[in-house]
Scaffold this motif. Structure first.
Motif, PDB file in Angstrom:
ATOM      1  N   LYS A 102       0.817  -1.209   0.000  1.00  0.00           N
ATOM      2  CA  LYS A 102       0.000   0.000   0.000  1.00  0.00           C
ATOM      3  C   LYS A 102       0.849   1.257   0.000  1.00  0.00           C
ATOM      4  O   LYS A 102       2.037   1.215   0.302  1.00  0.00           O
ATOM      5  CB  LYS A 102      -0.924   0.002   1.215  1.00  0.00           C
ATOM      6  N   VAL A 103       0.195   2.373  -0.353  1.00  0.00           N
ATOM      7  CA  VAL A 103       0.844   3.675  -0.368  1.00  0.00           C
ATOM      8  C   VAL A 103       1.494   3.926   0.991  1.00  0.00           C
ATOM      9  O   VAL A 103       0.899   3.665   2.037  1.00  0.00           O
ATOM     10  CB  VAL A 103      -0.171   4.794  -0.689  1.00  0.00           C
ATOM     11  N   GLY A 104       2.741   4.417   0.961  1.00  0.00           N
ATOM     12  CA  GLY A 104       3.475   4.722   2.178  1.00  0.00           C
ATOM     13  C   GLY A 104       4.411   3.611   2.624  1.00  0.00           C
ATOM     14  O   GLY A 104       5.327   3.846   3.403  1.00  0.00           O
ATOM     15  N   GLU A 105       4.182   2.381   2.124  1.00  0.00           N
ATOM     16  CA  GLU A 105       5.039   1.259   2.519  1.00  0.00           C
ATOM     17  C   GLU A 105       6.384   1.333   1.808  1.00  0.00           C
ATOM     18  O   GLU A 105       6.482   1.779   0.666  1.00  0.00           O
ATOM     19  CB  GLU A 105       4.389  -0.086   2.188  1.00  0.00           C
ATOM     20  N   THR A 106       7.418   0.868   2.497  1.00  0.00           N
ATOM     21  CA  THR A 106       8.735   0.706   1.888  1.00  0.00           C
ATOM     22  C   THR A 106       8.874  -0.766   1.550  1.00  0.00           C
ATOM     23  O   THR A 106       8.603  -1.639   2.379  1.00  0.00           O
ATOM     24  CB  THR A 106       9.853   1.151   2.856  1.00  0.00           C
ATOM     25  N   VAL A 107       9.293  -1.025   0.309  1.00  0.00           N
ATOM     26  CA  VAL A 107       9.343  -2.387  -0.211  1.00  0.00           C
ATOM     27  C   VAL A 107      10.753  -2.685  -0.714  1.00  0.00           C
ATOM     28  O   VAL A 107      11.367  -1.856  -1.379  1.00  0.00           O
ATOM     29  CB  VAL A 107       8.338  -2.552  -1.380  1.00  0.00           C
ATOM     30  N   SER A 108      11.240  -3.867  -0.417  1.00  0.00           N
ATOM     31  CA  SER A 108      12.528  -4.313  -0.934  1.00  0.00           C
ATOM     32  C   SER A 108      12.272  -5.090  -2.223  1.00  0.00           C
ATOM     33  O   SER A 108      11.490  -6.041  -2.236  1.00  0.00           O
ATOM     34  CB  SER A 108      13.228  -5.204   0.083  1.00  0.00           C
ATOM     35  N   ILE A 109      12.920  -4.651  -3.296  1.00  0.00           N
ATOM     36  CA  ILE A 109      12.746  -5.288  -4.606  1.00  0.00           C
ATOM     37  C   ILE A 109      14.048  -5.974  -4.990  1.00  0.00           C
ATOM     38  O   ILE A 109      15.114  -5.350  -4.961  1.00  0.00           O
ATOM     39  CB  ILE A 109      12.357  -4.253  -5.677  1.00  0.00           C
ATOM     40  N   THR A 110      13.966  -7.252  -5.334  1.00  0.00           N
ATOM     41  CA  THR A 110      15.141  -7.998  -5.766  1.00  0.00           C
ATOM     42  C   THR A 110      14.983  -8.342  -7.239  1.00  0.00           C
ATOM     43  O   THR A 110      14.009  -8.979  -7.639  1.00  0.00           O
ATOM     44  CB  THR A 110      15.309  -9.293  -4.944  1.00  0.00           C
ATOM     45  N   THR A 111      15.933  -7.876  -8.047  1.00  0.00           N
ATOM     46  CA  THR A 111      15.941  -8.143  -9.481  1.00  0.00           C
ATOM     47  C   THR A 111      17.261  -8.834  -9.826  1.00  0.00           C
ATOM     48  O   THR A 111      18.164  -8.883  -8.985  1.00  0.00           O
ATOM     49  CB  THR A 111      15.834  -6.829 -10.288  1.00  0.00           C
ATOM     50  N   PRO A 112      17.394  -9.343 -11.031  1.00  0.00           N
ATOM     51  CA  PRO A 112      18.677  -9.938 -11.412  1.00  0.00           C
ATOM     52  C   PRO A 112      19.847  -8.940 -11.283  1.00  0.00           C
ATOM     53  O   PRO A 112      20.981  -9.345 -11.097  1.00  0.00           O
ATOM     54  CB  PRO A 112      18.458 -10.332 -12.881  1.00  0.00           C
ATOM     55  N   GLY A 113      19.542  -7.647 -11.349  1.00  0.00           N
ATOM     56  CA  GLY A 113      20.583  -6.617 -11.232  1.00  0.00           C
ATOM     57  C   GLY A 113      20.910  -6.242  -9.797  1.00  0.00           C
ATOM     58  O   GLY A 113      21.795  -5.427  -9.555  1.00  0.00           O
ATOM     59  N   GLY A 114      20.200  -6.809  -8.825  1.00  0.00           N
ATOM     60  CA  GLY A 114      20.462  -6.499  -7.425  1.00  0.00           C
ATOM     61  C   GLY A 114      19.201  -6.137  -6.680  1.00  0.00           C
ATOM     62  O   GLY A 114      18.100  -6.156  -7.226  1.00  0.00           O
ATOM     63  N   SER A 115      19.378  -5.776  -5.408  1.00  0.00           N
ATOM     64  CA  SER A 115      18.244  -5.421  -4.558  1.00  0.00           C
ATOM     65  C   SER A 115      18.260  -3.929  -4.247  1.00  0.00           C
ATOM     66  O   SER A 115      19.324  -3.316  -4.165  1.00  0.00           O
ATOM     67  CB  SER A 115      18.300  -6.184  -3.245  1.00  0.00           C
ATOM     68  N   PHE A 116      17.069  -3.381  -4.069  1.00  0.00           N
ATOM     69  CA  PHE A 116      16.947  -1.979  -3.689  1.00  0.00           C
ATOM     70  C   PHE A 116      15.612  -1.775  -2.995  1.00  0.00           C
ATOM     71  O   PHE A 116      14.688  -2.549  -3.176  1.00  0.00           O
ATOM     72  CB  PHE A 116      17.093  -1.050  -4.906  1.00  0.00           C
ATOM     73  N   ASP A 117      15.554  -0.740  -2.165  1.00  0.00           N
ATOM     74  CA  ASP A 117      14.336  -0.416  -1.434  1.00  0.00           C
ATOM     75  C   ASP A 117      13.651   0.781  -2.074  1.00  0.00           C
ATOM     76  O   ASP A 117      14.325   1.732  -2.495  1.00  0.00           O
ATOM     77  CB  ASP A 117      14.651  -0.090   0.031  1.00  0.00           C
ATOM     78  N   VAL A 118      12.326   0.716  -2.162  1.00  0.00           N
ATOM     79  CA  VAL A 118      11.546   1.821  -2.709  1.00  0.00           C
ATOM     80  C   VAL A 118      10.390   2.129  -1.775  1.00  0.00           C
ATOM     81  O   VAL A 118       9.945   1.267  -1.019  1.00  0.00           O
ATOM     82  CB  VAL A 118      10.989   1.506  -4.122  1.00  0.00           C
ATOM     83  N   LYS A 119       9.929   3.349  -1.839  1.00  0.00           N
ATOM     84  CA  LYS A 119       8.746   3.750  -1.082  1.00  0.00           C
ATOM     85  C   LYS A 119       7.621   3.977  -2.079  1.00  0.00           C
ATOM     86  O   LYS A 119       7.799   4.667  -3.093  1.00  0.00           O
ATOM     87  CB  LYS A 119       9.002   5.029  -0.285  1.00  0.00           C
TER      88      LYS A 119
END
Length: 158
Positions: free
Chosen positions: A134-151
């Motif tokens: 949901k809006v406002g959540e911080t999510v960790s995304i893992t792709t073949p290029g690496g991991s990163f956090d987004v809000k």
């Protein structure tokens, strides 16, 4: 695999139906005519026109079968049935990685996916990480290029 669901938007389903109609009513008859003409050229073993038309026929028939299966098991998503702040198939989501520009994508079924137009497949690593959040959540995304956090900044119905 025959019972696999194919999530898609109503627009995506209409697009597939139009493609199917074009393949069946226009492309298929054109290829059949090309095969008839090529047969008239004689020896089929060394007839490149015939071979080419038969190859194209195989591709078209395969695509027709694929589309028919997707439409048979289509799961048309109604975004109005999902919380307006929740990421789901059919919605546009805007998220931001720290110190980066916000990015916006519409999450669609695999058949509708077109990353250059901002439409990503629900099967993609980014979408898989965002779905149900949901809006406002911080999510960790893992792709073949690496991991990163987004809000997640915004979610809208498309």
């Amino acid at each position: 695999m025959a019972n696999k669901k194919y999530p898609m938007t109503a627009k995506g389903k209409q697009k597939l139906e139009a493609e199917l109609e074009n393949l069946k009513l226009k492309k298929r008859p054109e290829i059949i005519e090309r095969i008839k003409i090529a047969r008239g050229f004689g020896d089929l073993s060394e007839n490149s026109e015939y071979t080419s038309a038969k190859d194209e026929q195989s591709v078209v028939e395969s695509r027709i079968s694929e589309i028919q299966t997707m439409l048979q098991y289509a799961d048309v998503v109604d975004v109005t049935e999902v919380d307006s702040n929740e990421v789901s198939v059919g919605k546009k989501v805007t998220f931001q990685e720290a110190d980066e520009e916000p990015e916006t994508y519409q999450i669609v079924g695999a058949a509708e996916s077109d990353p250059t137009s901002g439409k990503i497949s629900n099967d993609s690593p980014i979408a898989q990480s965002l779905l149900g959040k949901k809006v406002g959540e911080t999510v960790s995304i893992t792709t073949p290029g690496g991991s990163f956090d987004v809000k997640i900044i915004n979610v809208t119905n498309e």
